[in-house]
Enzyme design. Sequence first.
Site, PDB file in Angstrom:
ATOM      1  N   HIS A 189       0.801  -1.226   0.000  1.00  0.00           N
ATOM      2  CA  HIS A 189       0.000   0.000   0.000  1.00  0.00           C
ATOM      3  C   HIS A 189       0.837   1.280   0.000  1.00  0.00           C
ATOM      4  CE1 HIS A 189      -3.683  -2.490   0.988  1.00  0.00           C
ATOM      5  NE2 HIS A 189      -3.968  -1.829  -0.101  1.00  0.00           N
ATOM      6  N   CYS A 502     -10.409  -2.053 -10.735  1.00  0.00           N
ATOM      7  CA  CYS A 502      -9.817  -1.033  -9.866  1.00  0.00           C
ATOM      8  C   CYS A 502      -8.442  -1.467  -9.351  1.00  0.00           C
ATOM      9  CB  CYS A 502     -10.743  -0.683  -8.709  1.00  0.00           C
ATOM     10  SG  CYS A 502     -11.088  -2.079  -7.643  1.00  0.00           S
TER      11      CYS A 502
HETATM   12  C1  PEP Z   1      -7.131  -5.192  -5.583  1.00  0.00           C
HETATM   13  O1  PEP Z   1      -6.979  -6.178  -4.860  1.00  0.00           O
HETATM   14  O2  PEP Z   1      -6.894  -5.188  -6.802  1.00  0.00           O
HETATM   15  C2  PEP Z   1      -7.612  -3.924  -5.008  1.00  0.00           C
HETATM   16  C3  PEP Z   1      -7.965  -2.926  -5.768  1.00  0.00           C
HETATM   17  O3  PEP Z   1      -7.653  -3.799  -3.670  1.00  0.00           O
HETATM   18  P1  PEP Z   1      -6.390  -3.686  -2.698  1.00  0.00           P
HETATM   19  O4  PEP Z   1      -5.179  -3.388  -3.536  1.00  0.00           O
HETATM   20  O5  PEP Z   1      -6.711  -2.611  -1.729  1.00  0.00           O
HETATM   21  O6  PEP Z   1      -6.358  -5.043  -2.075  1.00  0.00           O
END
Ligand code: PEP
Length: 566
Positions: A189, A502
């Site tokens: 993240h 996403c």
């Molecule tokens: C994903 O897993 O692609 C996503 C958009 O969520 P995160 O990266 O927060 O797990």
Amino acid sequence: MKKIKGISVSEGVAIGKAAIIHREVLHVDRKHIKAENASEELAKFKKDIKIVIAELEHLIQNYAFSLDQKEILSTQKMILADPEFVNRVNYLISEENCSRENAISIYFTEVADIFRNMDNQFFSQRLTDYEDVAYRLLSHILKKGNNRLGCLNDKSILIMDNVTPSFVTRVFEKKIKGIITVKGSRNCHSSIIARSMNLPMLVNASGLLNEVENDQLIIIDGNNGEVIIDPSPEVLLDYENQYKQEQNQKEKLLKLIDVQAKTTDDKIIKLMSNIEIPEEVERVVKYNSDGIGLFRTEFMFIDREELPTEEEQYKIYKQIAEKMLPEPVTIRTIDVGGDKLSRILNLSHEDNPNLGCRGIRISFENIPIFKQQIKAALRANVVGNIKLMFPMISAVSEIYQAKEIIEECKLELKDKAVEFNSDLPIGAMIEIPSAVVTSDVIAAECDFLSIGTNDLVQYILAVDRDNEAVASYYQSCHPSVLRSIQLTAENAHKRDIKVAVCGEMASEPRFVQLLLGLGVDELSVSPGRMLKIKNEILNSSLHDSQLLAEKCLQQKTSAEVMKLLN
Ligand code: PEP
Ligand code: MG
């Protein structure tokens, strides 16, 4: 000149001065002094305070760019000048003959004990201020530790062993040139945040701390995943030219802000943004995004001592919704591994958090917190453009359960005569293979689907997205991933609902045509990538994208797909 390999989080070049930060643990001996040395120790203590206050004043004047930063530093100054602190330390030195570092440490431990026993968020934040002051003062006395955060400026390239998401946000305000970490991975993240802020970052630069010194000239080459330490004049000139070209390219892209994202054969693609913290909305609005396709709300929960209340969340969601109107704001209920939230949610340690209590599972385990979040969204949706999305859905039964809880929330709000908008579209993140395979039944219960490719790749290929040792197995265009995306899109369309991507795949220009060709209707990308992706859409035709996707689907390996894409 030396070169060190790393993993690039965002492409581009950054040239700056090394600023190494490592927060060393300070050990304070419970030392005593001779009674006859007490007055000398008192004088030294007085001088220490003066020096650290001057240091804080310097930081306030030169490096505190936001009001918040100024406030934090001013509070620290006040703590140092507080007679209660000064008198207690003076007493411990003169009456109990403690060394000044011992006395200071005793005082701050006493304060921490008092604050910890107060079950109140205000005092928890105050505790952090006190701890920071103690660290600042003791590191000055012991001539140890490193508190260079205040010394970062618009020429710095921050170097750390590892960096937390909240720290990335804090240093971004300093307008630093870039970040390099010894640990970390491309899709953790912190990296996602750096990328969304267009902040050059390189991770996994092992050995770097042995090679670089503070203030040395360094270059982040995000295109080749390298750090160049102390470049030769020719190499420096080369990178300076590259940097200038990149800036020109960025300026050209700015012209696309008001252009609608559509293909050359006129298919309009909704191009939305992912955000992690509410402050990012300003950039999203500036880039004229078609909405927020993913608000990772867990960032409001991490790094806090207490959970944000329903009221606090309601205000944040409403403010974002108002700023984005008429475009949609997709609030994702809390995700991330239980390990990250364990402190405030009282969760037990898990050996395998990615397969443990994360995503919707955390919410089902903590119904009052889930309800707070749902109620905040229902209330904020008086604005009318909010959608609610659930992470880590593995079966349609979880959607049934979530819907039941939403209904309970509506009744509870009604009972209390609290205003809300009951028309709240709900969606599932498709990021677990079981959800892909059953996406027909999930689609039947949802108003939209959104594919989280970051996790989908992790789970379908059984490869930890944060473990660089297995990074070569993390293949976004593995045939299984492409087939999953296509199947999900097909099932969404059968139910007449839209499907978005996403995950970070949507933020990579080379995958745009492939995703469109596989049937994806909407993309939600890092704000920093918005214009690049828009440029890609404007130069693609849907027809050609479909042909490309068809060809890619016939390939047997990721390498073959990549060859076609390149
Ligand atoms: C994903 O897993 O692609 C996503 C958009 O969520 P995160 O990266 O927060 O797990
Ligand atoms: Mg995910």
